[in-house]
Write an enzyme that holds these catalytic residues in place. Structure first.
Site, mmCIF file in Angstrom:
data_model
loop_
_atom_site.group_PDB
_atom_site.id
_atom_site.type_symbol
_atom_site.label_atom_id
_atom_site.label_comp_id
_atom_site.label_asym_id
_atom_site.label_seq_id
_atom_site.Cartn_x
_atom_site.Cartn_y
_atom_site.Cartn_z
ATOM 1 C CB SER A 155 37.773 2.879 89.593
ATOM 2 O OG SER A 155 36.882 2.033 88.889
ATOM 3 C CE LYS A 156 37.322 0.221 96.984
ATOM 4 N NZ LYS A 156 36.757 1.452 97.544
ATOM 5 N NE ARG A 157 32.555 1.740 89.635
ATOM 6 C CZ ARG A 157 32.423 2.939 89.124
ATOM 7 N NH1 ARG A 157 31.798 3.110 88.006
ATOM 8 N NH2 ARG A 157 32.930 3.991 89.747
ATOM 9 C CB SER A 158 39.608 -1.431 86.847
ATOM 10 O OG SER A 158 39.404 -0.057 86.669
ATOM 11 N N GLY A 159 38.175 -4.330 87.937
ATOM 12 C CA GLY A 159 38.405 -5.774 87.990
ATOM 13 C C GLY A 159 39.799 -6.120 88.478
#
Ligand code: GLU
Length: 493
Positions: free
Chosen positions: A253-257
């Protein structure tokens, strides 16, 4: 056996997601492997989520990775239209057929009623879902409801008992309890079909043989299977692809870096074949222990049986490694052309480069390609080949330029270089070393300050090679500049 027909069916709801492109890669490879047809179908029935321009981006992206569809927008194949928004009459006809047969029904429930129902279910800790109030309406009741709500939806009457089972090529036999299924909406109040309905009608009419899609659709499959049964149509083979996780084991996801936008990878300068190789091996394995596959090899080896039945990992380090390999496999002239636009944008190369500029670029590319992870690295890597007035790297200034001995070393090297007649690597090498020896230093103690003088950095391609490419006059001028800089640093400290 009839030929395989696979469709990639994106919804134009934003910039293409990397996971969607992975699905397209599997569709494409299997279609090519079997000599079948790769179809692009645009699932644009959700008007609220429609994003202008996203289809164009998708098509550009597919063409960039060289996965040209055989049928779809701009390529008529006889099964069109390929935009669901242009097929509304078809969906209405088939929906009506199911209504007439008692397999689907008009539902007049208002949004408010559905909302209340959901809240009550939640409060009672019951599974949420439509309570089927409109499923058994008498003709009179229906008429009364229609007077109140002239824009009913059409729902599918799901089986209430038993199980819906099917074979998935990746997972084997899969089954769901019918009691837990919802009478889902087929046609919305605005007249547009839902994904569940439109995709089944289209997959049937477009004679799709294999439905390849993300695992997130697995739980919707009972709806689709029951629709096939209701129509009496033969279902395609189901292929639910493994989830894509990041390296920490969370859903990508977007939060995966790492970016989930396919376009970001294009912009950063990953190569199409590296990207294809990477995406194809994210959830598929040939069974061999290898990482590099050419497009032809992927097409030759790709089978559905090779799709793994466990989550796939998006590992940026692996992609970078692969991309570096593809960069090094690219003939240098071609690579130079690939980085050219980026150097033009940086203002290093003119808009219509002369032969001389191209020759210089090719030499630079040869020296730098081992260090390039993406094409986007090029402008920074090669900047000192173009700009003479670079800033010296701070770490290198402290270590090599701000030293008492440096001005004398540089001066001596300048003298020796000035008398070099044939400006080749061997002569430069010899002159630099002699320059050092003349003031009593050798090895790194002469090489490092010279490298700082010529490139402004402590690292880079072989020093004598890059000096040869930069040329005698410019190298000597840079050494003078560094000598002055060095004297100033010393006097200030
Ligand atoms: N439009 C759906 C999506 O973008 C397609 C899913 C499918 O392939 O059936 O996820």
């Amino acid at each position: 056996m009839s030929k395989s027909r696979l469709r990639f069916a994106p919804s134009p709801t934003g910039s293409p997601h990397i996971g969607n492109i992975r699905t397209a890669v599997f569709d494409y490879l299997y279609a090519r492997h079997t000599g079948g047809t790769f179809i692009l179908r645009v699932e644009d029935t959700d008007r609220t989520r429609y994003v202008e321009g996203s289809l164009e981006e998708m098509m550009k992206g597919l063409r960039w990775i060289e996965m040209q569809w055989d049928e779809g927008p701009e390529v008529d194949g006889g099964y069109g239209p390929y935009f669901q928004s242009e097929r509304l009459e078809i969906y209405h006809k088939y929906a009506q057929q199911l209504v007439d047969e008692g397999k689907a029904y008009y539902c007049y429930c208002t949004r408010e009623r559905l909302e209340e129902m959901r809240k009550a279910q939640e409060a009672a800790k019951l599974p949420t879902g439509y309570d089927r109030r409109c499923r058994e309406l008498s003709a009179d009741e229906r008429e009364a409801c229609a007077a109140e709500n002239p824009h009913p939806v059409i729902r599918f009457a799901m089986k209430r008992e038993g199980r819906t089972e099917f074979d998935d090529i990746v997972r084997g036999r899969v089954g769901f309890d019918n009691a837990l299924q919802d009478d889902f909406v087929m046609i919305k109040a605005d007249g547009f079909p839902t994904y569940h309905f439109a995709s089944i009608v289209d997959d049937h009419l477009m004679q799709i043989t294999h439905v390849v899609r993300g695992e997130e659709w697995l739980s919707s499959a009972p709806k689709h299977i029951q629709l096939y049964e209701a129509f009496g149509w033969e279902a395609p083979l189901w292929v639910h692809l493994p989830l894509i996780l990041d390296t920490t084991g969370k859903k990508l996801s977007k939060r995966s870096g790492v970016s989930t936008s396919f376009y970001d990878y294009i912009l950063q300068g990953y190569l199409p074949d590296a990207m294809l190789n990477f995406l194809a091996t994210m959830g598929w394995s040939s069974g061999e222990d290898r990482k590099l596959y050419s497009r032809e090899e992927l097409i030759e080896k790709f089978t559905l049986e090779g799709i793994v039945n466990h989550p796939a990992i998006f590992d940026l380090a692996k992609l970078n490694d692969l991309n570096g390999e593809y960069i090094r496999m690219t003939p240098v002239e071609e690579l130079a052309k690939m980085i050219l636009p980026r150097l033009q944008e940086a203002g290093y190369v003119s808009q219509s480069p002369s032969d001389e500029e191209m020759r210089y670029l090719i030499e630079i590319t040869t020296l730098n390609r081992d260090r390039m992870v993406t094409l986007g690295d090029a402008p920074d890597l090669v900047s000192f080949f173009y700009a003479d007035d670079f800033v010296y790297e701070e770490k290198g200034v402290k270590k090599h330029l701000a030293k008492e001995t440096t001005p004398a070393i540089l001066k001596s090297v300048i003298e020796k270089l000035a008398s070099v007649e044939t400006w080749d690597t061997e002569s430069i090498d010899a002159a630099v070393r002699e320059g050092g020896l003349a003031v009593g230093v050798e090895g790194g103690r002469v090489i490092h300050p010279v490298r700082m003088a010529i490139t402004g950095r402590t690292w880079g391609p072989g020093l004598f090679d890059l000096m040869q490419v930069i040329g005698k006059d410019r190298c000597i001028a840079r050494l003078h500049r560094a000598e002055e800089f060095s004297s100033r640093e010393i006097s200030m400290s």
